[in-house]
Scaffold this active site. Structure first.
Site, mmCIF file in Angstrom:
data_model
loop_
_atom_site.group_PDB
_atom_site.id
_atom_site.type_symbol
_atom_site.label_atom_id
_atom_site.label_comp_id
_atom_site.label_asym_id
_atom_site.label_seq_id
_atom_site.Cartn_x
_atom_site.Cartn_y
_atom_site.Cartn_z
ATOM 1 N N TRP A 38 -5.449 5.713 -8.026
ATOM 2 C CA TRP A 38 -4.337 5.253 -8.892
ATOM 3 C C TRP A 38 -4.450 3.764 -9.199
ATOM 4 C CZ3 TRP A 38 0.489 6.516 -11.062
ATOM 5 C CH2 TRP A 38 1.370 5.445 -11.235
ATOM 6 N N ASN A 40 -2.037 0.528 -11.208
ATOM 7 C CA ASN A 40 -0.999 0.048 -12.134
ATOM 8 C C ASN A 40 -1.300 -1.396 -12.520
ATOM 9 O OD1 ASN A 40 0.495 0.467 -9.339
ATOM 10 N ND2 ASN A 40 1.693 -1.131 -10.258
ATOM 11 N N ASP A 41 -0.376 -2.283 -12.452
ATOM 12 C CA ASP A 41 -0.487 -3.597 -13.117
ATOM 13 C C ASP A 41 -1.836 -4.325 -12.992
ATOM 14 O OD1 ASP A 41 2.131 -2.899 -12.724
ATOM 15 O OD2 ASP A 41 2.707 -4.714 -11.689
ATOM 16 N N GLN A 57 -3.329 -3.538 -9.233
ATOM 17 C CA GLN A 57 -2.587 -2.758 -8.252
ATOM 18 C C GLN A 57 -3.319 -1.441 -8.049
ATOM 19 O OE1 GLN A 57 1.043 -3.581 -6.811
ATOM 20 N NE2 GLN A 57 -0.570 -5.104 -6.775
ATOM 21 N N GLU A 220 10.048 -7.893 -14.362
ATOM 22 C CA GLU A 220 8.861 -7.850 -13.522
ATOM 23 C C GLU A 220 7.739 -8.631 -14.215
ATOM 24 O OE1 GLU A 220 9.203 -3.794 -11.012
ATOM 25 O OE2 GLU A 220 8.513 -3.435 -13.041
ATOM 26 N N TRP A 303 6.152 3.632 -16.125
ATOM 27 C CA TRP A 303 6.793 4.262 -14.967
ATOM 28 C C TRP A 303 7.605 5.469 -15.425
ATOM 29 C CZ3 TRP A 303 4.771 3.096 -10.592
ATOM 30 C CH2 TRP A 303 4.301 1.809 -10.338
HETATM 31 C C1 FRU Z 1 5.358 -3.484 -12.028
HETATM 32 C C2 FRU Z 1 5.535 -3.445 -10.516
HETATM 33 C C3 FRU Z 1 5.631 -4.858 -9.959
HETATM 34 C C4 FRU Z 1 5.192 -4.677 -8.538
HETATM 35 C C5 FRU Z 1 4.135 -3.609 -8.665
HETATM 36 C C6 FRU Z 1 4.044 -2.680 -7.504
HETATM 37 O O1 FRU Z 1 4.754 -2.352 -12.555
HETATM 38 O O2 FRU Z 1 6.689 -2.685 -10.199
HETATM 39 O O3 FRU Z 1 6.886 -5.470 -10.102
HETATM 40 O O4 FRU Z 1 4.690 -5.846 -7.992
HETATM 41 O O5 FRU Z 1 4.446 -2.875 -9.837
HETATM 42 O O6 FRU Z 1 2.931 -1.846 -7.598
#
Ligand code: FRU
Length: 478
Positions: A38, A40-41, A57, A220, A303
């Site tokens: 997986w 993310n950011d 991430q 965020e 999300w």
């Molecule tokens: C944004 C977020 C951030 C956090 C991260 C956690 O997508 O929620 O605020 O640091 O992802 O994975």
């Protein structure tokens, strides 16, 4: 079963053993994806030792979110990426539940990272604090002995300690700054500014910008930078209030333009704009490269969505958008794909008042349209399973309702079809690559990013009616 231990070594070993498990049916080639698992950011985007570095991430062990690591990759052209070892794992008491988002900065010959330690304490309570790590080779990172460098105790009155995250570093006049988000007790998002002389001792400087009630209950991933002297602040608000065409996704990414008052250390916002109008674009971050170009990459996901590669057990989930260079033209933001001519190989082109193109897609392609379009459509897939980008009556629409593998979100109003109102359509650039589609509209004044998962034939069909002649060219991305 013993509990898994989250270390950099264990993550790298797992990746080595499991990268080959990934089912590549939908996997893009020139959009960044993790070796397995997986993402993310984007985190820590920085130009260091002649390369673009992208951290992200990362949860390598499953195709869903889990205790966050920082994955790491580098590129010299922003098109092809080389995977590097995992940079951070949640192996310390001050990041025991994950190394959340953050950023990087070069100081001397070292690369420094600032990231959020997400911690769950002995009472099961969640807190977020800020930590630092550094590297001399840009690959192996050492966390500072003095971590954490900022905690909830450094927040001013009125801010919620559990929501304190996503530091973005920058340097100005020989001092280091970090913009970090926190939730104000008024239930609005805010960006706070912190300052340091050595990257180790940090202190609160100011409330840089506090949001309005309609601008979301929490922000965020902040990013502050300048283009041509113009101050810009990017944030990703949760639940920004939806308008007819804007802020439709559950969370949005916006850019404030304004002016920083460096006496008061405040960002005075003059305008705010949603950065992208597709279904999948979140948490963008930028870097400045050696030529002074400002490059932005976002997570090409949102999300609250089901992700077909997770449901189908393909062992991966999520990608980054194709990078975009940010420019200002006549005071307006412009996004440009950093693609060189040498990276494109022309497949076919046509120039007429009415244009039709068809091509069965295998690898990544780039489509360019120039000339004023009256109406038209770009369809990818087949009759039973398709993604449609259409333009009619000044509305550009990106429509996922015809996809066999449906993607639903937690939004109260469906975002399967997102729309953008234009006064005219005179230029369009599209990249299609595996499950990813990126669209730049009218010289990059607007953009739309989305994902789609088509299992059968991926036939691209373009039909256009121009006001005059329209030029369409379709190229392979090499
Ligand atoms: C944004 C977020 C951030 C956090 C991260 C956690 O997508 O929620 O605020 O640091 O992802 O994975």
């Amino acid at each position: 079963m013993t509990e898994r231990e989250f270390t950099v070594a264990a993550a790298n070993q797992f990746i080595k053993e499991h990268a080959a498990d990934v089912d590549t049916t939908f996997r893009p080639q020139v959009h960044f994806t993790a070796p397995v698992g997986w993402i993310n950011d984007p985190n820590g985007m920085v130009y260091f030792q002649d390369a673009y570095h992208l951290f992200y991430q990362y949860y390598p062990y499953d195709s869903c979110w889990g205790p966050m690591h920082w994955g790491h990759a580098r590129s010299t052209d922003l098109v092809h990426w080389e995977h590097l070892p995992v940079a951070l794992a949640s192996d310390m008491p001050y990041d025991n539940n994950g190394c959340f988002s953050g950023s990087a900065i070069v100081k001397g010959d070292k690369l420094w990272l600032m990231y959020t330690g997400n911690i769950v304490d002995e009472n099961g309570e969640n807190r977020q604090i800020q930590n630092m790590a550094y590297s001399t080779d840009g690959i192996h990172f050492e966390k500072l002995a003095c971590n954490p460098v900022l905690t909830g105790a450094d927040l001013p009155e009125g801010f919620n300690k559990p929501d304190f995250r996503d530091p973005k570093l920058f340097e100005k006049d020989g001092r280091y700054y970090s913009v970090i988000v926190s939730q104000h007790v008024d239930q609005v998002g805010a960006v706070l500014l912190f300052v340091s002389d050595d990257l180790e001792k940090w202190e609160f400087a100011s409330v840089f910008l506090k949001g309005l009630p309609e601008q979301g209950f929490m922000w965020e991933c902040p990013d502050y930078f300048q283009i041509d002297g113009q101050d810009l602040l990017v944030v990703s608000p949760m639940r920004f209030k939806r308008t007819e065409h804007d802020y439709a996704n559950i969370n949005s990414s916006v850019i404030f333009s304004g002016k920083v008052d460096w006496e008061r250390l405040e960002f005075v916002a003059e305008d705010v704009k949603e950065i992208d109008h597709g279904q999948d674009f979140y948490a963008p971050q930028t870097l400045e490269d050696k030529d002074g170009r400002r490059i932005m990459i976002a997570w090409q996901q949102m999300w609250g969505r089901n992700i077909p590669t997770h449901e189908l057990k393909h062992a991966w989930a999520g990608s980054m958008t194709f990078p975009r260079e940010l420019r200002l033209r006549d005071g307006l933001l412009q996004q440009v794909f950093p693609l060189e001519k040498a990276e494109l190989k022309l497949l076919q082109s046509a120039e007429a008042e009415q244009v039709s193109l068809e091509e069965v897609l295998s690898g990544p392609i780039h489509l360019l349209l120039e000339g004023v379009v009256e109406k038209g459509s770009l369809i990818i897939g087949s009759e039973q399973d398709k993604l449609i980008l259409s333009y009619q009556d000044d509305i550009l629409a990106l429509d996922r309702t015809g996809l066999a593998l449906a993607i639903k979100g937690e939004e109260k109003v469906s975002v399967e079809k997102r729309t953008l109102a234009l006064s005219s359509l005179y230029k369009l650039e599209v990249i299609v690559d595996g499950h990813a589609l990126d669209v730049l509209v009218n010289d990059g004044r607007e953009s739309l990013s989305t994902t789609f998962y088509i299992e059968g034939e991926r036939r691209l069909h373009l039909d256009l009616q121009g006001q005059d002649r329209v030029l369409a060219s379709l190229s392979e991305i090499l």
